[in-house]
Design a protein around this motif. Structure first.
Motif, PDB file in Angstrom:
ATOM      1  N   SER A 179       5.932  42.055  30.699  1.00  0.00           N
ATOM      2  CA  SER A 179       5.739  40.799  29.993  1.00  0.00           C
ATOM      3  C   SER A 179       6.464  39.696  30.754  1.00  0.00           C
ATOM      4  O   SER A 179       7.542  39.925  31.282  1.00  0.00           O
ATOM      5  N   THR A 180       5.864  38.514  30.794  1.00  0.00           N
ATOM      6  CA  THR A 180       6.480  37.405  31.517  1.00  0.00           C
ATOM      7  C   THR A 180       7.196  36.437  30.587  1.00  0.00           C
ATOM      8  O   THR A 180       7.586  35.362  31.017  1.00  0.00           O
ATOM      9  N   ARG A 181       7.390  36.825  29.320  1.00  0.00           N
ATOM     10  CA  ARG A 181       7.976  35.861  28.388  1.00  0.00           C
ATOM     11  C   ARG A 181       9.105  36.405  27.522  1.00  0.00           C
ATOM     12  O   ARG A 181       9.680  35.667  26.735  1.00  0.00           O
ATOM     13  N   ASP A 182       9.455  37.683  27.627  1.00  0.00           N
ATOM     14  CA  ASP A 182      10.483  38.228  26.751  1.00  0.00           C
ATOM     15  C   ASP A 182      11.866  38.150  27.400  1.00  0.00           C
ATOM     16  O   ASP A 182      12.046  37.574  28.464  1.00  0.00           O
ATOM     17  N   THR A 183      12.867  38.727  26.725  1.00  0.00           N
ATOM     18  CA  THR A 183      14.243  38.623  27.212  1.00  0.00           C
ATOM     19  C   THR A 183      14.473  39.404  28.493  1.00  0.00           C
ATOM     20  O   THR A 183      15.304  39.010  29.307  1.00  0.00           O
ATOM     21  N   SER A 184      13.739  40.490  28.713  1.00  0.00           N
ATOM     22  CA  SER A 184      13.909  41.226  29.972  1.00  0.00           C
ATOM     23  C   SER A 184      13.390  40.400  31.147  1.00  0.00           C
ATOM     24  O   SER A 184      13.973  40.418  32.238  1.00  0.00           O
ATOM     25  N   THR A 206       8.097  28.699  27.744  1.00  0.00           N
ATOM     26  CA  THR A 206       6.795  28.447  27.134  1.00  0.00           C
ATOM     27  C   THR A 206       6.351  29.732  26.435  1.00  0.00           C
ATOM     28  O   THR A 206       7.070  30.728  26.443  1.00  0.00           O
ATOM     29  N   ASN A 207       5.167  29.711  25.853  1.00  0.00           N
ATOM     30  CA  ASN A 207       4.661  30.902  25.181  1.00  0.00           C
ATOM     31  C   ASN A 207       4.303  32.005  26.164  1.00  0.00           C
ATOM     32  O   ASN A 207       4.164  33.152  25.783  1.00  0.00           O
ATOM     33  N   LYS A 208       4.134  31.660  27.449  1.00  0.00           N
ATOM     34  CA  LYS A 208       3.738  32.651  28.443  1.00  0.00           C
ATOM     35  C   LYS A 208       4.789  32.916  29.510  1.00  0.00           C
ATOM     36  O   LYS A 208       4.809  34.000  30.077  1.00  0.00           O
ATOM     37  N   PHE A 209       5.631  31.926  29.844  1.00  0.00           N
ATOM     38  CA  PHE A 209       6.505  32.066  30.996  1.00  0.00           C
ATOM     39  C   PHE A 209       7.928  31.595  30.722  1.00  0.00           C
ATOM     40  O   PHE A 209       8.189  30.871  29.767  1.00  0.00           O
ATOM     41  N   VAL A 210       8.837  32.011  31.620  1.00  0.00           N
ATOM     42  CA  VAL A 210      10.233  31.599  31.598  1.00  0.00           C
ATOM     43  C   VAL A 210      10.507  30.865  32.907  1.00  0.00           C
ATOM     44  O   VAL A 210      10.172  31.365  33.980  1.00  0.00           O
ATOM     45  N   HIS A 211      11.091  29.670  32.823  1.00  0.00           N
ATOM     46  CA  HIS A 211      11.403  28.882  34.008  1.00  0.00           C
ATOM     47  C   HIS A 211      12.888  28.528  33.980  1.00  0.00           C
ATOM     48  O   HIS A 211      13.416  28.183  32.929  1.00  0.00           O
ATOM     49  N   ALA A 212      13.546  28.581  35.136  1.00  0.00           N
ATOM     50  CA  ALA A 212      14.942  28.153  35.255  1.00  0.00           C
ATOM     51  C   ALA A 212      15.097  27.455  36.598  1.00  0.00           C
ATOM     52  O   ALA A 212      14.537  27.894  37.601  1.00  0.00           O
ATOM     53  N   SER A 236      15.105  27.294  42.194  1.00  0.00           N
ATOM     54  CA  SER A 236      14.401  27.559  40.942  1.00  0.00           C
ATOM     55  C   SER A 236      13.824  28.965  40.962  1.00  0.00           C
ATOM     56  O   SER A 236      13.634  29.556  42.027  1.00  0.00           O
ATOM     57  N   ALA A 237      13.550  29.477  39.773  1.00  0.00           N
ATOM     58  CA  ALA A 237      12.905  30.779  39.614  1.00  0.00           C
ATOM     59  C   ALA A 237      12.033  30.709  38.371  1.00  0.00           C
ATOM     60  O   ALA A 237      12.366  30.028  37.406  1.00  0.00           O
ATOM     61  N   SER A 238      10.927  31.430  38.416  1.00  0.00           N
ATOM     62  CA  SER A 238       9.996  31.400  37.303  1.00  0.00           C
ATOM     63  C   SER A 238       9.280  32.738  37.200  1.00  0.00           C
ATOM     64  O   SER A 238       9.044  33.403  38.205  1.00  0.00           O
ATOM     65  N   SER A 239       8.934  33.120  35.989  1.00  0.00           N
ATOM     66  CA  SER A 239       8.169  34.348  35.811  1.00  0.00           C
ATOM     67  C   SER A 239       6.701  34.119  36.157  1.00  0.00           C
ATOM     68  O   SER A 239       5.898  35.036  36.093  1.00  0.00           O
ATOM     69  N   GLN A 240       6.360  32.913  36.555  1.00  0.00           N
ATOM     70  CA  GLN A 240       5.002  32.583  36.945  1.00  0.00           C
ATOM     71  C   GLN A 240       4.750  32.903  38.420  1.00  0.00           C
ATOM     72  O   GLN A 240       3.619  32.873  38.868  1.00  0.00           O
ATOM     73  N   GLU A 241       5.803  33.227  39.178  1.00  0.00           N
ATOM     74  CA  GLU A 241       5.659  33.537  40.596  1.00  0.00           C
ATOM     75  C   GLU A 241       4.868  34.833  40.773  1.00  0.00           C
ATOM     76  O   GLU A 241       4.987  35.755  39.977  1.00  0.00           O
ATOM     77  N   ILE A 284      17.954  32.593  26.377  1.00  0.00           N
ATOM     78  CA  ILE A 284      18.971  31.766  27.029  1.00  0.00           C
ATOM     79  C   ILE A 284      20.181  32.616  27.379  1.00  0.00           C
ATOM     80  O   ILE A 284      20.722  32.542  28.487  1.00  0.00           O
ATOM     81  N   LYS A 285      20.592  33.461  26.460  1.00  0.00           N
ATOM     82  CA  LYS A 285      21.723  34.351  26.709  1.00  0.00           C
ATOM     83  C   LYS A 285      21.400  35.317  27.838  1.00  0.00           C
ATOM     84  O   LYS A 285      22.242  35.608  28.695  1.00  0.00           O
ATOM     85  N   ALA A 286      20.168  35.806  27.905  1.00  0.00           N
ATOM     86  CA  ALA A 286      19.768  36.734  28.957  1.00  0.00           C
ATOM     87  C   ALA A 286      19.839  36.074  30.326  1.00  0.00           C
ATOM     88  O   ALA A 286      20.342  36.665  31.288  1.00  0.00           O
ATOM     89  N   VAL A 287      19.353  34.836  30.438  1.00  0.00           N
ATOM     90  CA  VAL A 287      19.394  34.128  31.721  1.00  0.00           C
ATOM     91  C   VAL A 287      20.842  33.870  32.147  1.00  0.00           C
ATOM     92  O   VAL A 287      21.229  34.152  33.288  1.00  0.00           O
TER      93      VAL A 287
END
Length: 115
Positions: A60-65, A27-33, A46-51, A100-103
């Motif tokens: 940042s909770t949305r970039d490649t890092s 999303t514009n704010k988070f990464v979910h897998a 599952s893992a999410s940058s929203q945790e 996607i490549k980062a994950v």
């Protein structure tokens, strides 16, 4: 309250499916897998940058890092549950590039094999 279990697929179908699928959502704010067990249609891990633990430690909770950290955490959680390999599910508009490549690469580095 009645709980309806997910439909079980026929054994004939599940024999040819790869049992664990990695699905990613950005999303514009988070990464979910998440990793889904396809025969039972349940989320295995599952893992999410929203945790909470991640939001405080990341810039940042949305970039490649952030995506790389999510992949590493998901890989550790999968190995704790004795899941050595997953297959990657990409939607039509997703390309193996950027987040996607980062994950996927950080999953590989964590020790999970990709089918």
């Amino acid at each position: 309250m009645v709980v309806i279990p997910p439909p079980a697929r026929a054994e004939k179908i599940t024999r040819y499916l790869k049992p664990y699928l990695l699905k990613m959502h950005f999303t514009n704010k988070f990464v979910h897998a998440q990793v889904v067990h396809t025969p039972t249609a349940t989320v295995t891990s599952s893992a999410s940058s929203q945790e909470e633990a991640f939001r405080t430690s990341m810039e940042s909770t949305r970039d490649t890092s952030a995506a790389a950290k999510i992949g590493k955490l998901l890989g550790e959680r999968l190995l704790q549950k004795d899941i050595p390999a997953v297959s990657v599910f990409l939607k039509r508009d997703q390309k193996y590039h950027g987040k996607i490549k980062a994950v996927v690469d950080s999953l590989r580095e964590a020790g999970v094999k990709l089918l």
